[in-house]
Design a protein around this motif. Structure first.
Motif, PDB file in Angstrom:
ATOM      1  N   PRO A  52       4.271  -9.061   3.301  1.00 48.87           N
ATOM      2  CA  PRO A  52       3.390  -7.935   3.625  1.00 48.87           C
ATOM      3  C   PRO A  52       3.644  -6.711   2.735  1.00 48.87           C
ATOM      4  N   LEU A  53       4.906  -6.431   2.446  1.00 45.17           N
ATOM      5  CA  LEU A  53       5.220  -5.306   1.567  1.00 45.17           C
ATOM      6  C   LEU A  53       4.662  -5.560   0.168  1.00 45.17           C
ATOM      7  N   CYS A  54       4.792  -6.785  -0.311  1.00 40.26           N
ATOM      8  CA  CYS A  54       4.239  -7.133  -1.629  1.00 40.26           C
ATOM      9  C   CYS A  54       2.724  -6.949  -1.636  1.00 40.26           C
ATOM     10  N   GLY A  55       2.067  -7.355  -0.539  1.00 37.09           N
ATOM     11  CA  GLY A  55       0.629  -7.166  -0.445  1.00 37.09           C
ATOM     12  C   GLY A  55       0.240  -5.699  -0.464  1.00 37.09           C
ATOM     13  N   PHE A  56       1.021  -4.868   0.215  1.00 38.37           N
ATOM     14  CA  PHE A  56       0.747  -3.426   0.234  1.00 38.37           C
ATOM     15  C   PHE A  56       0.902  -2.829  -1.159  1.00 38.37           C
ATOM     16  N   LEU A  57       1.950  -3.233  -1.869  1.00 35.04           N
ATOM     17  CA  LEU A  57       2.167  -2.735  -3.229  1.00 35.04           C
ATOM     18  C   LEU A  57       1.059  -3.202  -4.164  1.00 35.04           C
ATOM     19  N   ALA A  58       0.663  -4.468  -4.033  1.00 33.75           N
ATOM     20  CA  ALA A  58      -0.388  -5.008  -4.899  1.00 33.75           C
ATOM     21  C   ALA A  58      -1.714  -4.294  -4.646  1.00 33.75           C
ATOM     22  N   ALA A  59      -2.032  -4.063  -3.372  1.00 34.18           N
ATOM     23  CA  ALA A  59      -3.280  -3.367  -3.046  1.00 34.18           C
ATOM     24  C   ALA A  59      -3.255  -1.933  -3.574  1.00 34.18           C
ATOM     25  N   SER A  60      -2.112  -1.278  -3.464  1.00 33.08           N
ATOM     26  CA  SER A  60      -1.993   0.105  -3.946  1.00 33.08           C
ATOM     27  C   SER A  60      -2.138   0.171  -5.457  1.00 33.08           C
ATOM     28  N   TYR A  61      -1.479  -0.752  -6.165  1.00 31.50           N
ATOM     29  CA  TYR A  61      -1.555  -0.707  -7.628  1.00 31.50           C
ATOM     30  C   TYR A  61      -2.951  -1.112  -8.101  1.00 31.50           C
ATOM     31  N   GLY A  62      -3.548  -2.117  -7.438  1.00 32.54           N
ATOM     32  CA  GLY A  62      -4.907  -2.490  -7.795  1.00 32.54           C
ATOM     33  C   GLY A  62      -5.872  -1.341  -7.581  1.00 32.54           C
ATOM     34  N   GLY A  63      -5.722  -0.635  -6.459  1.00 31.95           N
ATOM     35  CA  GLY A  63      -6.553   0.529  -6.202  1.00 31.95           C
ATOM     36  C   GLY A  63      -6.337   1.627  -7.231  1.00 31.95           C
ATOM     37  N   LEU A  64      -5.097   1.802  -7.648  1.00 31.99           N
ATOM     38  CA  LEU A  64      -4.792   2.811  -8.657  1.00 31.99           C
ATOM     39  C   LEU A  64      -5.500   2.507  -9.977  1.00 31.99           C
ATOM     40  N   ARG A  65      -5.475   1.243 -10.396  1.00 32.35           N
ATOM     41  CA  ARG A  65      -6.136   0.876 -11.648  1.00 32.35           C
ATOM     42  C   ARG A  65      -7.653   1.039 -11.533  1.00 32.35           C
ATOM     43  N   LEU A  66      -8.220   0.703 -10.368  1.00 30.84           N
ATOM     44  CA  LEU A  66      -9.654   0.876 -10.173  1.00 30.84           C
ATOM     45  C   LEU A  66     -10.053   2.349 -10.258  1.00 30.84           C
ATOM     46  N   ILE A  67      -9.293   3.176  -9.586  1.00 34.00           N
ATOM     47  CA  ILE A  67      -9.597   4.612  -9.580  1.00 34.00           C
ATOM     48  C   ILE A  67      -9.438   5.193 -10.976  1.00 34.00           C
ATOM     49  N   THR A  68      -8.428   4.734 -11.707  1.00 30.75           N
ATOM     50  CA  THR A  68      -8.171   5.241 -13.048  1.00 30.75           C
ATOM     51  C   THR A  68      -9.312   4.922 -14.002  1.00 30.75           C
ATOM     52  N   THR A  69      -9.934   3.769 -13.826  1.00 29.12           N
ATOM     53  CA  THR A  69     -10.973   3.322 -14.763  1.00 29.12           C
ATOM     54  C   THR A  69     -12.388   3.590 -14.270  1.00 29.12           C
ATOM     55  N   THR A  70     -12.542   3.967 -12.999  1.00 28.93           N
ATOM     56  CA  THR A  70     -13.878   4.179 -12.433  1.00 28.93           C
ATOM     57  C   THR A  70     -13.949   5.546 -11.762  1.00 28.93           C
TER      58      THR A  70
END
Length: 478
Positions: A52-70
């Motif tokens: 679950p912690l890995c999923g939270f980190l992955a979702a946060s980093y994925g969201g960060l990359r999306l926000i950075t590029t969009t």
């Protein structure tokens, strides 16, 4: 791994030596990634517990990359809401149906502090979209080292990425002077003494007084036991949490990392507003930056009339500090804790505005600067915070048992006794602190060396000789 332990001392010593093998950035980043994962692995017995912690980190980093590029406000809002709801879900807040929770045991160690770091990155990434970053795109290794930094993983402090990057993402390794080494060792020793010795004693006082309170029928004894229970826990919480902070700030200095301070003599505060600028500084600072300031700006845009500025300010203060209380726990008791924090700070601000309007700023400032006012205000601040902590350490049965045992008259006597004792004792300790800080001999390197050596010897002896382990870090559970 327990922070206040000899294995942790051995751990940070080995890492410090490995850190000086190479000054290159890639070595320092790779080493800290391994170290952070190694430290994290001590809090679970299987890899499944980290999913679950890995999923939270992955979702946060994925969201960060999306926000950075969009540059999309809707996407940004959706990512923020998703991360917040994911946090509530993993922390199992009571307003969510238990049927939705994951059906297996998993670790949430450090999740609350990871949550604040991730939100900080997500919010700032949107606000700075299109603006070149000094550190470029945040790479996965930098993201993981920042969010899982072992020195601040368990209980903070909450460091902003720009401050972390300034120390850890520099091409050249920050220089470590001998004075830095001495200061780091001093902080670690003082922290160990607070956690292992002082907090152990105060925790014992709190627990024994609570047990005695439940079995006593004499009102005088009940008032005394309630005083010991409440004050013992307040001082225990301070020694426990500030001691942990001392340890990790000292440990981080060996790796060229300057963690922010989290405490600044909070019981010297003469108002509840000032108290929260001295207690858990990084938490209140984070919420001030990302909740209070945006909320005030939003209210001012919606209702631009100057007549409502004070009301907007007080409302934003209440919401901010209500969230501080709510963050501490998942049950209805912590909702009350949040309400009391919000009422304390917003009520304090309302009092300041009313007094300044009636007396004028000059006269009001003169009154607040008088010695007697400061004595009483300091005692009242400590008393109010101590009373709110009933909803921090106690369950509803504990609180109900205390109220039933004391009755209305006993509660009033208890509060007046707490206020009087706090005013007198804090005045004395504040005078001693200021006197010691101005005395050259007491702050000299020789005196500090002797003092730290004594504290270290006592802490190690207590750790080795006591049959019970040192109290766990209270804020580890949040």
């Amino acid at each position: 791994m327990t922070i206040a332990s000899l294995p942790f001392l051995a751990f940070i010593t080995v890492v410090a030596f490995l850190n000086i093998i190479s000054p290159s950035l890639w070595w320092r980043q790779a080493l800290m990634l391994v170290v952070n994962f190694a430290f994290l692995s001590t809090f679970a017995s299987s890899l499944v517990m980290f999913l679950p912690l890995c999923g939270f980190l992955a979702a946060s980093y994925g969201g960060l990359r999306l926000i950075t590029t969009t540059r999309s406000d809707r996407l940004h809002a959706a990512v923020i809401v998703f991360i917040i709801m994911m946090f509530f879900w993993l922390k199992r807040y009571s307003f969510l149906p238990p049927e939705t929770w994951l059906p297996f045991t998993y670790t949430t160690i450090g999740l609350s502090y990871i949550f604040f770091r991730n939100l900080h990155l997500l919010i700032d990434a949107h606000e700075q979209a299109g603006t070149p970053s000094e550190y470029g795109v945040i790479r996965p290794i930098a993201f993981l080292n920042y969010t899982l930094n072992f020195t601040s993983l368990v209980s903070g402090p909450i460091q902003l990425f720009e401050d972390y990057a300034q120390d850890q993402l520099r091409i050249t390794r920050p220089r470590l002077e001998w004075t830095d080494v001495g200061s780091a060792i001093e902080r670690i020793v003082v922290g160990f003494f607070k956690v292992i010795v002082l907090s152990a004693i105060l925790n014992s006082v709190h627990r024994e007084a609570l047990t005695a309170l439940s079995g006593s029928s004499d009102l005088g004894n009940q008032i005394n036991e309630t005083l010991l229970t409440s004050v013992g826990y307040t001082l225990y919480l301070y020694c426990n949490f500030s001691g942990y902070t001392d340890i990790v700030i000292g440990a981080a200095r060996f790796y060229g990392l300057r963690l922010p301070e989290n405490f600044n003599y909070p019981f010297s505060a003469t108002s509840f507003i000032e108290f929260w600028s001295r207690w858990h500084i990084t938490l209140s600072g984070w919420l001030r930056r990302y909740v209070y300031n945006p909320l005030v700006m939003t209210l001012m845009r919606r209702v631009p009339s100057r007549r409502f500025v004070a009301l907007q300010n007080i409302s934003a203060i209440f919401v901010t500090f209500f969230l501080i209380g709510l963050w501490h726990g998942q049950t209805s008791v912590f909702v009350c804790f949040g309400v009391l924090q919000g009422l304390g700070v917003s009520g304090n601000r309302l009092y300041q505005l009313v007094m300044a309007a009636k007396l004028g700023n000059g006269r009001y400032q003169a009154i607040t600067a008088s010695p007697w006012y400061r004595i009483l205000a300091r005692g009242l601040t400590f008393t109010y915070f101590t009373l709110t902590l009933f909803f921090f350490w106690g369950s509803w049965p504990d609180i109900g048992m205390t109220l039933h045992a004391l009755g209305v008259a006993g509660c009033l006597v208890f509060m007046f006794a707490l206020f009087g004792c706090a005013s007198i004792v804090l005045t004395f300790t504040e005078a001693v602190r200021l006197r010691a800080g101005s005395h050259n001999f007491l702050v000299s390197r020789y005196t500090r060396t002797v003092w730290v050596t004594v504290l270290g010897a006592v802490a190690v002896a207590a750790l080795l000789l006591l049959s019970t382990p040192a109290p766990d870090i209270v804020y580890k559970t949040f």
